[in-house]
Design an enzyme around this catalytic site. Sequence first.
Site, PDB file in Angstrom:
ATOM      1  N   LYS A 285       0.839  -1.190   0.000  1.00 12.54           N
ATOM      2  CA  LYS A 285       0.000   0.000   0.000  1.00 12.54           C
ATOM      3  C   LYS A 285       0.883   1.252   0.000  1.00 12.54           C
ATOM      4  CE  LYS A 285      -4.168   1.723   2.319  1.00 12.54           C
ATOM      5  NZ  LYS A 285      -5.162   1.440   3.376  1.00 12.54           N
ATOM      6  N   GLU A 369     -19.604  -4.790  11.127  1.00 12.89           N
ATOM      7  CA  GLU A 369     -20.501  -3.972  11.944  1.00 12.89           C
ATOM      8  C   GLU A 369     -21.554  -4.808  12.666  1.00 12.89           C
ATOM      9  OE1 GLU A 369     -18.668  -1.420   8.821  1.00 12.89           O
ATOM     10  OE2 GLU A 369     -19.713  -3.364   8.792  1.00 12.89           O
ATOM     11  N   ARG A 397     -25.707  -1.347   8.102  1.00 14.74           N
ATOM     12  CA  ARG A 397     -25.484  -2.770   7.913  1.00 14.74           C
ATOM     13  C   ARG A 397     -25.909  -3.585   9.142  1.00 14.74           C
ATOM     14  NH1 ARG A 397     -19.584  -3.436   5.269  1.00 14.74           N
ATOM     15  NH2 ARG A 397     -20.697  -4.444   3.589  1.00 14.74           N
TER      16      ARG A 397
END
Length: 632
Positions: A285, A369, A397
């Site tokens: 990354k 979540e 969610r």
Amino acid sequence: MGTLLNAISSPVDLKKLSVDQLTPLAEEIRQELITTLSKTGGHLGPNLGVVELTLALHYVFNTPQDNFVFDVSHQAYVHKLLTGRRDRFHTIRQPGGLNGFMLREESEHDSFGAGHAGTALSAALGMATARDMRGTKEHVVALCGDAAFTCGITYEAMNNAKSHAKGLICVLNDNEWSIDKNVGAIADYFNKIVTNPKYSHLHEKAESFISWLGERTIGKDNALRFVHKIEEGIKGLVLPNVIFEELGFHYYGPIDGHDTKLLIQTFEFLKTLDHPVVLHVLTKKGKGFDPAIDKKKKFHGVAPYNVETGETASAGQRTYSEVFADTLSHLADINKNVVAITAAMPNGTCLDRFQPKHPDRYFDVGIAEEHGVLFASGLATKGFKPFCAIYSTFLQRAFDQIVHDVCLQNLPVVFCMDRGSLSGDDGPTHHGLFDISYLRSVPNMVLFHPTNEDELADMMFTAMHHPGPSAIRYPRGLGPGVKVKDHPQLIPIAKSEVVKHGQKVAIFGLGQMLPVANELAAELEKQGHSAAVINPRTVKPFDLGTLEFFARGAEAIVTLEDHVLAGGFGSIVLESLSLLGLKTPVVRVGWPDQFIEHGKPDALKAKYGLTAAAALERVLPLLSKKSAAAVA
């Protein structure tokens, strides 16, 4: 910038290049990303890490006939550059410009839109199944970051893939990060695969064997199949059951995600298979830009920055998120039962300020979540006071868990909903404009909305003492700059604050819309119309007494909210007036029944009428002229 990149207006142009030319092209793309995003901001780190991977995908496959499904899709900038949007790339995340995520209406090459994690594999499986049912031959590739494998929905898709679809390629882009460092057993498991010296050595030997054998005897495809069988045995000896194989996916890798030739060779082979496969790709990354490597959290999604140093401008004051985290740290100091939960967003919610002070009471559950809310429920049954810091858009969610596991059992979980308003440049997948609607209908829930930083701290203190479930919505970014008291105070639930008294118009300014309410009142006063300004503070339960007091004498009521009108605060006022048997006219100001595009919040509010001027134009026709004439 870049002679090779200038020549590419579609993936067809990319295929005209030699494989060797892809290496300098990758560097041109990185410079394009670094330079452009320094002006616009955006998801720099994730895109720097997938340059070679995206090039290889487009070199081997043929979009839009073949389908790429990007998980979250914040790493699709390179894809946009290669699919005819390079001339508009400087507009990314800007008003009227390219969206920062995949958007079906933006390009035929964007086969599936996204903005939340964990959706790619299920969507790709649906597309592959539809392909098989229709008898067509397109390839479907799901590009999933390793963080997607902390989402339960990814495993639900994997559980069904073997029985539902034939050929399906899942690329596991493993860079060890979501926004923050990935956590949990799955992250440890991937690391075990990558770092096991025996497996790594044997895998390198297998790659060499492919190159040698593929040109001499049984052909590259058969060689790769043979090596896969060898590797399956190796994995059984070196690692306890590779989870993907157990779920019906053939597993390949890990391979270097920055080796373009190897990626192309591997994809050419994988496209010939008629069963689900996982290709484990290792990427870095932020590759190509040292500040993005050194500060991975910051450069996951970054504001405009200095290209030379990577530095961004300081806001000069604490954001709502920072006030939240600092207040929670203080509450944890005075209450040993306070715990903090984040779903892979310690940086975004600023709980990375809480974690060093109370490491034993900080929990990052990954991008999960639903689990986070259920986990909080379990903690609450044992006397703890969980504060779940989850963006408003992501808390959607976990709606079933809020209803079934928290509110039905009346457990004292506090939901701190960051980005409870527009999320500006991120656009419709990230705007938090629906939470009042989806929470106000649930029994036992108390819903707060502060107007400033100090009120946020008071509401958190009040929620800590409340015996049942509660939620606090607050916006992204800076507040008005109100100083936070050293010691927060309790706020009476279902009791509004009358900011300014008046008789003719009652203006309810919810949260960050209170300054607009004050501005509207001043404009009405200029025209001779006395106006009251009320800060509701608690959306649910709502203060019927204050509403009735003003509604009985006012000619009109105005509600101002940074939320959709459907089921929002204005709806609560209308329903409450009906309950009281009052017919005072109501002007509701809020977001319309549509998804709001990305853009600068002030400009979007002006466009959709969330301003004092727009409200004034709507309320004036409802008012009598007597008082105005008296002033004149």
